[in-house]
Design a protein around this motif. Structure first.
Motif, mmCIF file in Angstrom:
data_model
loop_
_atom_site.group_PDB
_atom_site.id
_atom_site.type_symbol
_atom_site.label_atom_id
_atom_site.label_comp_id
_atom_site.label_asym_id
_atom_site.label_seq_id
_atom_site.Cartn_x
_atom_site.Cartn_y
_atom_site.Cartn_z
ATOM 1 N N UNK A 39 -96.064 4.159 -53.386
ATOM 2 C CA UNK A 39 -94.685 3.680 -52.855
ATOM 3 C C UNK A 39 -94.652 4.000 -51.546
ATOM 4 N N UNK A 40 -95.511 4.649 -50.693
ATOM 5 C CA UNK A 40 -95.165 4.944 -49.318
ATOM 6 C C UNK A 40 -96.377 4.620 -48.420
ATOM 7 N N UNK A 41 -96.218 4.384 -47.111
ATOM 8 C CA UNK A 41 -96.895 4.169 -45.900
ATOM 9 C C UNK A 41 -96.750 5.414 -45.330
ATOM 10 N N UNK A 42 -97.533 6.173 -45.187
ATOM 11 C CA UNK A 42 -97.460 7.783 -44.606
ATOM 12 C C UNK A 42 -97.806 7.818 -43.111
ATOM 13 N N UNK A 43 -97.104 8.511 -42.368
ATOM 14 C CA UNK A 43 -97.201 8.471 -40.910
ATOM 15 C C UNK A 43 -98.134 9.722 -40.379
ATOM 16 N N UNK A 44 -97.996 10.713 -41.149
ATOM 17 C CA UNK A 44 -99.023 12.001 -40.894
ATOM 18 C C UNK A 44 -98.962 12.753 -42.133
ATOM 19 N N UNK A 51 -93.313 14.958 -48.800
ATOM 20 C CA UNK A 51 -93.046 14.244 -50.046
ATOM 21 C C UNK A 51 -93.674 14.390 -51.331
ATOM 22 N N UNK A 52 -94.943 15.024 -51.124
ATOM 23 C CA UNK A 52 -95.508 15.619 -52.309
ATOM 24 C C UNK A 52 -94.979 16.957 -53.111
#
Length: 70
Positions: A39-44, A51-52
């Motif tokens: 559901x996410x595109x992570x930046x870092x 989020x985890x």
């Protein structure tokens, strides 16, 4: 693996192509992937960890647990 050996822990691997041999972990991995990873595109890495951590708290404390009648 070196860490496990040092601690006297034996690692056992399932056979390739046999996820049913490790059904609980495979189900958890599927849940992680479908409920937050996809559901996410992570930046870092920090964002992934945040989020985890939030998802895991919710998973363990808020969602119904079917194993105990939830």
């Amino acid at each position: 693996m070196e860490w496990a050996e040092h601690k006297g822990i034996a690692l056992t691997h399932i056979q390739p192509g046999k996820p049913q041999q490790n059904a609980y972990v495979e189900r958890y991995n599927r849940t992680v992937r479908h409920e937050w990873l996809d559901l996410h595109i992570f930046e870092s890495i920090d964002e992934v960890q945040q989020i985890a951590t939030e998802w895991l708290w919710s998973y363990n404390n808020e969602r119904p647990n079917m194993g105990i009648g939830g």
